[in-house]
Design a protein around this motif. Structure first.
Motif, PDB file in Angstrom:
ATOM      1  N   HIS A  60       0.850  -1.187   0.000  1.00  0.00           N
ATOM      2  CA  HIS A  60       0.000   0.000   0.000  1.00  0.00           C
ATOM      3  C   HIS A  60       0.884   1.235   0.000  1.00  0.00           C
ATOM      4  O   HIS A  60       1.700   1.417   0.917  1.00  0.00           O
ATOM      5  N   VAL A  61       0.733   2.062  -1.011  1.00  0.00           N
ATOM      6  CA  VAL A  61       1.496   3.311  -1.120  1.00  0.00           C
ATOM      7  C   VAL A  61       0.675   4.411  -0.458  1.00  0.00           C
ATOM      8  O   VAL A  61      -0.422   4.742  -0.927  1.00  0.00           O
ATOM      9  N   VAL A  62       1.179   4.957   0.633  1.00  0.00           N
ATOM     10  CA  VAL A  62       0.424   5.963   1.384  1.00  0.00           C
ATOM     11  C   VAL A  62       1.370   6.797   2.234  1.00  0.00           C
ATOM     12  O   VAL A  62       2.388   6.302   2.712  1.00  0.00           O
ATOM     13  N   ASP A  63       1.008   8.048   2.406  1.00  0.00           N
ATOM     14  CA  ASP A  63       1.679   8.924   3.365  1.00  0.00           C
ATOM     15  C   ASP A  63       0.927   8.766   4.685  1.00  0.00           C
ATOM     16  O   ASP A  63      -0.239   9.165   4.791  1.00  0.00           O
ATOM     17  N   LEU A  64       1.566   8.190   5.685  1.00  0.00           N
ATOM     18  CA  LEU A  64       0.884   7.875   6.941  1.00  0.00           C
ATOM     19  C   LEU A  64       0.495   9.119   7.732  1.00  0.00           C
ATOM     20  O   LEU A  64      -0.297   9.029   8.676  1.00  0.00           O
ATOM     21  N   ALA A  65       1.040  10.272   7.353  1.00  0.00           N
ATOM     22  CA  ALA A  65       0.627  11.515   8.006  1.00  0.00           C
ATOM     23  C   ALA A  65      -0.632  12.101   7.379  1.00  0.00           C
ATOM     24  O   ALA A  65      -1.142  13.118   7.849  1.00  0.00           O
ATOM     25  N   THR A 117       2.779   7.154  12.969  1.00  0.00           N
ATOM     26  CA  THR A 117       2.733   5.958  13.825  1.00  0.00           C
ATOM     27  C   THR A 117       1.388   5.844  14.528  1.00  0.00           C
ATOM     28  O   THR A 117       0.761   4.770  14.544  1.00  0.00           O
ATOM     29  N   VAL A 118       0.944   6.943  15.123  1.00  0.00           N
ATOM     30  CA  VAL A 118      -0.344   6.932  15.833  1.00  0.00           C
ATOM     31  C   VAL A 118      -1.486   6.639  14.871  1.00  0.00           C
ATOM     32  O   VAL A 118      -2.397   5.843  15.165  1.00  0.00           O
ATOM     33  N   ASN A 119      -1.436   7.265  13.708  1.00  0.00           N
ATOM     34  CA  ASN A 119      -2.513   7.170  12.726  1.00  0.00           C
ATOM     35  C   ASN A 119      -2.825   5.725  12.353  1.00  0.00           C
ATOM     36  O   ASN A 119      -3.977   5.267  12.467  1.00  0.00           O
ATOM     37  N   LEU A 120      -1.808   5.002  11.893  1.00  0.00           N
ATOM     38  CA  LEU A 120      -2.060   3.636  11.432  1.00  0.00           C
ATOM     39  C   LEU A 120      -2.328   2.698  12.599  1.00  0.00           C
ATOM     40  O   LEU A 120      -3.146   1.773  12.480  1.00  0.00           O
ATOM     41  N   ALA A 160       7.909  11.211  22.124  1.00  0.00           N
ATOM     42  CA  ALA A 160       6.454  11.136  21.985  1.00  0.00           C
ATOM     43  C   ALA A 160       6.010   9.737  21.565  1.00  0.00           C
ATOM     44  O   ALA A 160       5.005   9.220  22.078  1.00  0.00           O
ATOM     45  N   VAL A 161       6.731   9.105  20.650  1.00  0.00           N
ATOM     46  CA  VAL A 161       6.401   7.729  20.259  1.00  0.00           C
ATOM     47  C   VAL A 161       6.547   6.801  21.462  1.00  0.00           C
ATOM     48  O   VAL A 161       5.717   5.898  21.674  1.00  0.00           O
ATOM     49  N   ARG A 162       7.577   7.031  22.254  1.00  0.00           N
ATOM     50  CA  ARG A 162       7.755   6.228  23.463  1.00  0.00           C
ATOM     51  C   ARG A 162       6.563   6.398  24.405  1.00  0.00           C
ATOM     52  O   ARG A 162       6.018   5.411  24.917  1.00  0.00           O
ATOM     53  N   GLY A 163       6.136   7.641  24.624  1.00  0.00           N
ATOM     54  CA  GLY A 163       4.993   7.884  25.497  1.00  0.00           C
ATOM     55  C   GLY A 163       3.721   7.260  24.961  1.00  0.00           C
ATOM     56  O   GLY A 163       2.938   6.668  25.715  1.00  0.00           O
ATOM     57  N   PHE A 164       3.493   7.388  23.655  1.00  0.00           N
ATOM     58  CA  PHE A 164       2.324   6.770  23.032  1.00  0.00           C
ATOM     59  C   PHE A 164       2.346   5.266  23.219  1.00  0.00           C
ATOM     60  O   PHE A 164       1.334   4.648  23.575  1.00  0.00           O
ATOM     61  N   THR A 165       3.503   4.664  22.988  1.00  0.00           N
ATOM     62  CA  THR A 165       3.632   3.206  23.092  1.00  0.00           C
ATOM     63  C   THR A 165       3.344   2.727  24.504  1.00  0.00           C
ATOM     64  O   THR A 165       2.600   1.748  24.706  1.00  0.00           O
ATOM     65  N   GLU A 166       3.912   3.390  25.485  1.00  0.00           N
ATOM     66  CA  GLU A 166       3.725   2.951  26.866  1.00  0.00           C
ATOM     67  C   GLU A 166       2.283   3.153  27.326  1.00  0.00           C
ATOM     68  O   GLU A 166       1.695   2.284  27.988  1.00  0.00           O
ATOM     69  N   ALA A 167       1.686   4.297  26.969  1.00  0.00           N
ATOM     70  CA  ALA A 167       0.298   4.536  27.353  1.00  0.00           C
ATOM     71  C   ALA A 167      -0.643   3.542  26.680  1.00  0.00           C
ATOM     72  O   ALA A 167      -1.586   3.028  27.299  1.00  0.00           O
ATOM     73  N   LEU A 168      -0.378   3.252  25.390  1.00  0.00           N
ATOM     74  CA  LEU A 168      -1.207   2.285  24.671  1.00  0.00           C
ATOM     75  C   LEU A 168      -1.077   0.899  25.284  1.00  0.00           C
ATOM     76  O   LEU A 168      -2.076   0.172  25.413  1.00  0.00           O
ATOM     77  N   ARG A 169       0.129   0.531  25.678  1.00  0.00           N
ATOM     78  CA  ARG A 169       0.315  -0.770  26.327  1.00  0.00           C
ATOM     79  C   ARG A 169      -0.534  -0.878  27.587  1.00  0.00           C
ATOM     80  O   ARG A 169      -1.151  -1.911  27.856  1.00  0.00           O
ATOM     81  N   HIS A 170      -0.582   0.207  28.350  1.00  0.00           N
ATOM     82  CA  HIS A 170      -1.376   0.189  29.578  1.00  0.00           C
ATOM     83  C   HIS A 170      -2.874   0.155  29.278  1.00  0.00           C
ATOM     84  O   HIS A 170      -3.637  -0.518  29.965  1.00  0.00           O
ATOM     85  N   GLU A 171      -3.305   0.860  28.226  1.00  0.00           N
ATOM     86  CA  GLU A 171      -4.718   0.846  27.868  1.00  0.00           C
ATOM     87  C   GLU A 171      -5.173  -0.539  27.412  1.00  0.00           C
ATOM     88  O   GLU A 171      -6.317  -0.930  27.658  1.00  0.00           O
ATOM     89  N   LEU A 172      -4.280  -1.264  26.730  1.00  0.00           N
ATOM     90  CA  LEU A 172      -4.654  -2.573  26.180  1.00  0.00           C
ATOM     91  C   LEU A 172      -4.318  -3.726  27.124  1.00  0.00           C
ATOM     92  O   LEU A 172      -4.483  -4.896  26.760  1.00  0.00           O
TER      93      LEU A 172
END
Length: 277
Positions: A60-65, A117-120, A160-172
């Motif tokens: 899939h060719v896409v701009d993830l932003a 990263t967040v988007n996809l 920010a990616v680190r914070g997103f990853t850790e928070a998402l891990r806790h949510e899931l």
């Protein structure tokens, strides 16, 4: 926690047209996974797709932003069934200090490294939840552990990616989807040489700083990809790649304010964006 059996399961890899993403895709395909290659470089994706063993791979060719484009791509991926793994390797870099950078330049890198990263990830969560067990691996960076001078946009995006990853891990937590972060150091992908630099920065100075940074990279992309794949298959929450990553992690823990005094010397040339060539 059960180890993932990737054969005949779907793995989505972003930044798959080159570098770490391409290596991760090849190694997962060698284990029998069906690979979904995602990148904005159509020619690079086609070349990687042609090199993959096995069958059933898609691209899939896409701009993830691009907020408008990502949901359609996620829907197309989900339409083929559950997704077992998502590995986000897409990213870029930006050289320049705070006096040289514009807000537009810093926002661009945040769009690429963070919001892509967040988007996809958000868009694919329903498909990941459909799998009996699934794992998301986000590539962070050694600069998501410690922030050097001359790399403000990159460090901001990776923290920010680190914070997103850790928070998402806790949510899931307690669900069938687990989340992990990988912190590579010094992988010879050439990202710093292909990245951007502030428009106000002398190109010769930028080339010198990028070359000095690249000279510090020692890990082969295939070796790093093997670590990433193993971290994903084993659903690890935190993985360091390279001796430097483990060292910087320890420095940041032991000296949360003063770690830069240990890093300044080794990174002097790589972070110098002002001294004339």
């Amino acid at each position: 926690m059960p180890r993932l059996q990737v054969a005949d399961a779907t793995s989505v890899v972003t930044g798959a047209a080159a570098g770490m993403g391409a290596e991760v895709a090849r190694q997962l395909a060698a284990r029998g996974a069906r690979i979904v290659l995602v990148d904005r470089d159509a020619d690079g994706l086609a070349a990687v797709a042609a090199s993959l063993p096995g069958s059933g791979h898609t691209m899939h060719v896409v701009d993830l932003a691009d907020d408008a484009a990502v949901p359609a791509v996620a829907a197309a991926i989900a339409g083929r069934g559950p997704v077992q793994t998502l590995i986000t390797c897409a990213g870029s870099s930006m050289l320049g200090n705070i006096d040289q950078l514009t807000m537009a330049e810093m926002r661009w890198l945040m769009d690429v490294n963070l919001w892509g990263t967040v988007n996809l990830t958000q868009a694919l969560l329903p498909a990941l939840r459909q799998a009996p067990a699934a794992h998301v691996t986000h590539l962070v960076s050694i600069y998501g552990l410690a922030a050097p001078a001359g790399r403000i946009p990159y460090a901001m995006s990776k923290y920010a990616v680190r914070g997103f990853t850790e928070a998402l891990r806790h949510e899931l937590e307690g669900s069938t989807v687990t989340v992990g972060a990988v912190y590579p150091a010094g992988v010879k992908t050439g990202i710093i040489l292909r990245g951007r630099y502030a428009a106000a920065l002398d190109p010769a100075i930028a080339d010198r700083a990028a070359a000095a940074q690249a000279a510090m990279y020692h890990t082969d992309p295939a070796d790093a990809a093997a670590r990433i794949v193993e971290a994903t298959v084993n659903r690890r929450a935190r993985t360091m790649i390279g001796r430097e990553a483990r060292l910087v992690d320890a420095l940041a823990r032991l000296f949360p304010v003063g770690y830069w005094r240990f890093m300044r010397g080794p990174l002097r040339q790589a972070t110098d964006t002002t001294t004339p060539v």
